[in-house]
Design a protein around this motif. Structure first.
Motif, PDB file in Angstrom:
ATOM      1  N   VAL A  59      46.814  47.640  35.611  1.00  0.00           N
ATOM      2  CA  VAL A  59      46.738  47.006  36.929  1.00  0.00           C
ATOM      3  C   VAL A  59      45.648  47.634  37.796  1.00  0.00           C
ATOM      4  N   LEU A 198      41.187  43.355  48.307  1.00  0.00           N
ATOM      5  CA  LEU A 198      42.634  43.534  48.114  1.00  0.00           C
ATOM      6  C   LEU A 198      43.333  42.273  47.592  1.00  0.00           C
ATOM      7  N   PRO A 199      43.039  41.064  48.136  1.00  0.00           N
ATOM      8  CA  PRO A 199      43.681  39.865  47.572  1.00  0.00           C
ATOM      9  C   PRO A 199      43.347  39.663  46.091  1.00  0.00           C
ATOM     10  N   SER A 201      42.531  42.009  43.967  1.00  0.00           N
ATOM     11  CA  SER A 201      43.234  43.063  43.221  1.00  0.00           C
ATOM     12  C   SER A 201      44.693  42.677  42.989  1.00  0.00           C
ATOM     13  N   ALA A 202      45.316  42.069  44.020  1.00  0.00           N
ATOM     14  CA  ALA A 202      46.722  41.656  43.907  1.00  0.00           C
ATOM     15  C   ALA A 202      46.891  40.533  42.882  1.00  0.00           C
ATOM     16  N   LEU A 203      45.984  39.556  42.896  1.00  0.00           N
ATOM     17  CA  LEU A 203      46.053  38.450  41.932  1.00  0.00           C
ATOM     18  C   LEU A 203      45.878  38.953  40.505  1.00  0.00           C
ATOM     19  N   GLY A 205      46.242  42.098  39.404  1.00  0.00           N
ATOM     20  CA  GLY A 205      47.356  42.983  39.063  1.00  0.00           C
ATOM     21  C   GLY A 205      48.603  42.209  38.704  1.00  0.00           C
ATOM     22  N   GLY A 206      48.923  41.175  39.505  1.00  0.00           N
ATOM     23  CA  GLY A 206      50.092  40.351  39.210  1.00  0.00           C
ATOM     24  C   GLY A 206      49.970  39.651  37.868  1.00  0.00           C
TER      25      GLY A 206
END
Length: 408
Positions: A59, A198-199, A201-203, A205-206
């Motif tokens: 991640v 950050l958005p 990275s979140a997508l 990572g998820g």
């Protein structure tokens, strides 16, 4: 600090760090029964000992590679070594499987900080004519950890208990952090004026979390649903990156830089095709050939030992010849070795098995260093952290895919 001293310092510190996590992974796999007995862990929880670390690493590889480009690669690299030292020390004293798994996730995060920046630092210091050899030394340290892990981990677990594996790693990682602080006085941050996405990275990572957990549950329906959902997240990430002001992954690197995109794809395919070999060979040698775990481990070590021997020469060769051609030859040898494995029977001689593992090891060595050299040399300096993180992510996806196929 003169250039020669900086090169030596970077190489020593990077090799130290490169040895630690593969050694830990190979050692912990052998210690799982002992860990399960002492912490009263179920088989499902023991599976998470490996998966938790994998998730933490996968991640955060690309985000920390990018953060290294922005804040400074040395800063992220050294912080990763410090975090690894602290979390490993905590594992020595843990009495609960729950806390053990929490610290394993944090170990994965620290490994992402280390491997998301280490190759970028090497590439920043070594010019193209010397880069392949330097990357070859770094990859040799990785394979040295892989090859020595089963043997030394087995000895430590048998005579001193499973906690001794982590006790040995604490001073090694602490020394690497100290050497980084004392010997490397230069910082690299060519994207200092940019921001972390950050958005995105979140997508990403998820998507990786859902996909990795999904592969661990194949061939069940839940596993398939999780993988499909994870792929949708990753597709959304790629679409979002196209319009982001400061993208985590510059889509132009994938669309217009064929060396970067195809070399990363080759890395993913190569690891997807080969990472399950050790798993299957362990079962084959113990259940069908009737060998004990120690003897089986010695035979399986053939492959990483050959990797250690030939990774540096392959890296040096990629400084003088087209690294893509050398990596292609490596894939060819690995493919030949995998094809040869399809013919083994219970009566197949051990000499034949050892020869195939040696062939696979040679193919791996010829592929890894030149492939890494090609990827790291194909991007601008401000994208080196992203390139390092991307390569690590592709390897991780490949390994996860391979184990998922093996479970099916």
């Amino acid at each position: 600090m003169n250039t020669g001293e900086l090169k030596r310092s970077v190489l020593y510190v990077a090799a130290f760090a490169a040895f630690i996590t593969p050694f830990m992974g190979a050692s912990v796999n052998l210690a799982l029964p002992a860990i399960g007995n002492e912490l009263e862990a179920s088989a499902k929880q023991l599976n998470w000992v490996v998966t938790a670390y994998l998730l933490g690493t996968a991640v955060f590889l690309l985000p920390f590679g990018r953060l290294g480009d922005i804040l400074g690669r040395k800063k992220i690299f050294m912080s990763g070594l410090i975090l690894f030292t602290l979390t490993t020390a905590c594992i020595i004293f843990t009495q609960s499987i729950t806390f053990f798994l929490v610290f394993r996730v944090l170990q994965g995060v620290s490994s992402a900080m280390i491997f998301g920046t280490s190759m970028a630092i090497i590439t920043s210091v070594f010019p193209p004519g010397e880069r392949g050899r330097a990357l070859g030394i770094n990859i040799t340290a990785v394979y040295a950890g892989l090859s020595s892990g089963p043997f030394l981990g087995g000895l430590l677990t048998e005579y001193l208990g499973w906690r001794s594996i982590f006790a040995v790693l604490v001073p090694i990682s602490a020394i690497a952090a100290y050497l980084t602080y004392r010997k490397i006085r230069t910082e690299w941050a060519e994207a200092r004026e940019e921001k972390l996405d950050l958005p995105g990275s979140a997508l990403l990572g998820g998507g990786l979390v859902l996909s990795i957990i999904g592969f661990s549950r194949i061939p069940g329906t839940t596993g398939v649903v999780l993988i499909i959902t994870g792929l949708l997240f990753i597709m959304s990430f790629l679409i979002y990156e196209k319009y982001a002001s400061f993208p985590l992954l510059d889509i132009n690197l994938l669309l217009s830089n064929k060396v970067f995109s195809l070399s990363n794809l080759a890395a993913m395919i190569h690891y997807a095709a080969t990472s399950g070999i050790g798993f299957f060979m362990s079962l084959y040698l113990q259940y069908l050939k009737g060998l004990d775990a120690r003897t089986a481990g010695f035979i399986i070590m053939t492959q990483p030992v050959i990797m250690v021997i030939f990774s540096i020469p392959a890296g040096k060769l990629s400084d003088k010849r087209n690294p893509g051609h050398i990596a292609s030859a490596g894939i060819g040898l690995t493919s030949l070795g995998i094809f040869a494995l399809t013919f083994i029977q219970q009566s197949t001689s051990l000499a034949y098995i050892i020869a195939i593992l040696a062939l696979n090891g040679l193919g791996f060595a010829l592929f890894s260093s030149p492939n890494s050299n090609a990827i790291m040399s194909s991007v601008e300096k401000k994208h080196l952290g992203v390139a390092s993180g991307m390569l690590g992510t592709m390897r991780m996806i490949g390994q996860t895919t391979s184990l998922g196929i093996a479970m099916m």
